[in-house]
Design a protein around this motif. Sequence first.
Motif, short mmCIF file in Angstrom:
data_model
loop_
_atom_site.label_atom_id
_atom_site.label_comp_id
_atom_site.label_asym_id
_atom_site.label_seq_id
_atom_site.Cartn_x
_atom_site.Cartn_y
_atom_site.Cartn_z
N ARG A 278 -5.62 -2.70 -5.25
CA ARG A 278 -4.86 -1.45 -5.47
C ARG A 278 -3.98 -1.45 -6.72
O ARG A 278 -3.52 -0.40 -7.13
N VAL A 279 -3.71 -2.63 -7.26
CA VAL A 279 -2.78 -2.67 -8.40
C VAL A 279 -3.44 -3.20 -9.68
O VAL A 279 -4.46 -3.87 -9.61
N ILE B 60 -4.24 -5.70 -1.68
CA ILE B 60 -3.17 -5.40 -2.64
C ILE B 60 -3.70 -5.55 -4.07
O ILE B 60 -3.49 -4.67 -4.91
N THR B 61 -4.40 -6.63 -4.32
CA THR B 61 -4.94 -6.88 -5.67
C THR B 61 -5.88 -5.74 -6.08
O THR B 61 -5.90 -5.35 -7.25
#
Lengths: 193, 191
Positions: free
Chosen positions: B78-79, B75-76
């Motif tokens: 991707r954002v 997640i980190t």
Amino acid sequence: MTEKIAELVERFKRGDESAFNELVRLFERRIYAHAYQMLGNHTEADDVLQETFVRLVKNIARLRTDANLPSFIFRIATNLCIDIIRKRQRREVNIDESDVEAARGYQLELSRRISTPEEETERRELMELITAAIAELPPKQQATIVLHDVEGYSKEEVADIMNCPQATVRSNLHIARSKVKRKLIGLLREKDE
Amino acid sequence: MKTETKIEQEFEEWLSTLGPSDLNRDLGDELSRYTTAVANARSRFQHYLSYLRLMSAREVILPDDLYFAQVRQKITARVRIKPVSRPARIRALLLPERMRPLQGIVSGALAALLLVTLVFFPGAEKPHKLSGLDRYVCLKARFSGEVELLRRGPLWKEVESEHIDILLRTAAILSSPSSLSRSRAFGNGGK
């Protein structure tokens, strides 16, 4: 807890990455469980889990009250699950057999522990029956029944998560329950006796 | 009869509010309010509890901590966390959430309208030709005036003299000697 969430959201809105990571830690398990209950397999639940937090970052400005984050996150996750179910129903996508096997044997369990092989067989059959009964419902009814009857959210919370009036939740729940009860009628009679 | 129906409805409503969290609660007192007035209240209640027990018995066994650590890393990656801008905050405050799906529809409709206007009326933004004329004169008056001008004006005289010229030339041709001899020969038998 609500205050802690509100504070984390405020920091996250100011661009604090550690606050975001803390929020992910707080909600990741619940989101995964919710996605798994709705979709019944690990691969899709994993996709939903990641996509939920990516969308949270993109749409955080839309969150008006910081304390409403739980409903906001669950709304994103539920909508993602509904989209996947709709795609499945439209294209009749076959889920990977190994995932189904994993769901039966490992990740979906009845809350009480079972020891004998007979009970194990009964447990599997029961799980298949419930899963099949829920899977036959339209996506929004699936979401409503999973949120209310399986995960235990109140009608008010379900309405908030699904962004619809409580009357809609009530009617969706009523229809969904009637359909599921019809499928589980034999089991329910046994339990009543 | 009416009271019975009302109690029946109340009972159904109460049943539908029960969730998995009520399974471990003692509901005897609440149930006793309906047992006398509603037929089969106890068995219907038991049937409903059996249903709830079945549904809520499904529990997800969560993957281990390593899995969630890996998910956090993904997640980190991707954002990109950045502060929420002031206009975005204002927009979020002003526009109720239920209206937000409409925001896209309204924007789309306006864009389509602008596109149609530009395609079908490309000169719409330019000033109309009429705005370059003098004071307004109605069409009838303008037409009559122009006809009158034509009749009296130099153009009419030119046409008239042209006609007179044509008539004079015709008369001269017809009365010429060659023309007269041809007419006579034709009248005498056509040899």
